[in-house]
Scaffold this active site. Structure first.
Site, PDB file in Angstrom:
ATOM      1  N   PHE A  16     -19.429  40.533 -34.581  1.00 26.89           N
ATOM      2  CA  PHE A  16     -19.362  40.187 -33.340  1.00 26.89           C
ATOM      3  C   PHE A  16     -19.006  41.835 -33.443  1.00 26.89           C
ATOM      4  CE2 PHE A  16     -16.830  36.216 -33.458  1.00 26.89           C
ATOM      5  CZ  PHE A  16     -16.824  35.346 -32.838  1.00 26.89           C
ATOM      6  N   ASP A  17     -19.851  42.564 -32.577  1.00 28.52           N
ATOM      7  CA  ASP A  17     -19.310  43.549 -31.788  1.00 28.52           C
ATOM      8  C   ASP A  17     -18.460  43.256 -31.510  1.00 28.52           C
ATOM      9  OD1 ASP A  17     -20.056  45.691 -30.407  1.00 28.52           O
ATOM     10  OD2 ASP A  17     -20.289  45.292 -28.755  1.00 28.52           O
ATOM     11  N   LEU A  18     -17.384  43.984 -30.690  1.00 26.86           N
ATOM     12  CA  LEU A  18     -16.201  44.800 -30.395  1.00 26.86           C
ATOM     13  C   LEU A  18     -16.702  45.203 -28.773  1.00 26.86           C
ATOM     14  CD1 LEU A  18     -13.415  44.842 -30.695  1.00 26.86           C
ATOM     15  CD2 LEU A  18     -13.525  47.029 -31.833  1.00 26.86           C
ATOM     16  N   VAL A 180     -23.216  38.688 -33.555  1.00 26.69           N
ATOM     17  CA  VAL A 180     -23.216  38.287 -31.048  1.00 26.69           C
ATOM     18  C   VAL A 180     -22.930  39.547 -30.684  1.00 26.69           C
ATOM     19  CG1 VAL A 180     -21.512  37.332 -29.378  1.00 26.69           C
ATOM     20  CG2 VAL A 180     -21.803  36.524 -31.615  1.00 26.69           C
TER      21      VAL A 180
END
Length: 232
Positions: A16-18, A180
């Site tokens: 994941f991106d944050l 993502v």
């Protein structure tokens, strides 16, 4: 939690991106940029331009958006990080539905990590305060020396932290892995490492740029993302 455990998730590993993917960090980032521009004697930018600071490496944004020279941009990054460490880091909210999504993914045996252009120390603290750490095997962010700030290398570092080769070989069978994110750079980072990509449109990225990056999938809400990842 009463939500039933899915029988089979769509992916074995999710990176994941944050910012703009798991959390809405607009307030903290905006306030830190405003403070930095003031300290650097640069005219303030409007809200739309402020949002463009979310996602890309800071040094690129201070040069491209604020028009700074590279040396000034380097100083601006230092000013930003000093302020963000005390004040800006507090300004975030977890998107509704994210915590449940992470719980369900974990319950389905999905391995997870974060790869963000945010300073890794800050990313760890936010992940801890947001109660994400029990779900994650790694939190990868930019280093203080500025030698690892681009998304392809951050995704590669996340893959290595998950004990996988980076980039993944194209000619061998590999686990089902996806990145993502809400920015075209996330999609390009996934492609550079030969993994699948999911673009989320509820974050801070430009939807036209996201489509041009040609992600494998798109999700317009956390619920859509959850269903896509879980195969329901």
């Amino acid at each position: 939690m009463t939500t039933p455990k899915p029988a089979d998730a769509s992916f074995d590993i999710v990176i994941f991106d944050l910012d703009g993917t798991l959390i809405d960090s607009r307030i903290g980032i905006h306030s830190s940029v405003v403070h930095t521009l003031k300290e650097m004697g640069v005219p303030a930018v409007d809200q739309e331009l402020l949002s463009q600071f979310i996602g890309p490496p800071l040094i690129d944004s201070f040069q491209g958006i604020a028009g700074m020279s590279e040396p000034d941009a380097e100083r601006a990054v230092a000013v930003y990080k000093e302020y963000f460490a005390v004040e800006g880091i507090k300004g975030f909210e977890v998107y509704e539905g994210v915590s449940e999504m992470l719980w369900l993914l974990r319950a389905s045996g999905v391995r997870m990590a974060i790869a963000t252009t945010k300073d890794e120390v800050f990313a760890h603290e936010i992940a801890l305060n947001a109660d994400f750490m029990p779900f994650l095997e790694a939190v990868i962010g930019s280093d203080r020396e500025g030698t690892m700030v681009r998304k392809p290398e951050l995704v590669a570092a996340a893959l290595r932290a998950l004990k996988l080769p980076a980039p993944l070989p194209q000619d061998t069978e590999t686990p089902r892995i996806t990145m993502v994110g809400d920015h075209a750079l996330d999609i390009l980072g996934a492609k550079a490492n030969n993994i699948a990509s999911i673009a989320v449109t509820y974050g801070f990225g430009n939807n036209e740029e996201l489509q041009q990056a040609q992600p494998d999938h798109m999700a317009n809400s956390v619920m859509e993302l959850r269903n896509l990842l879980l195969g329901v």
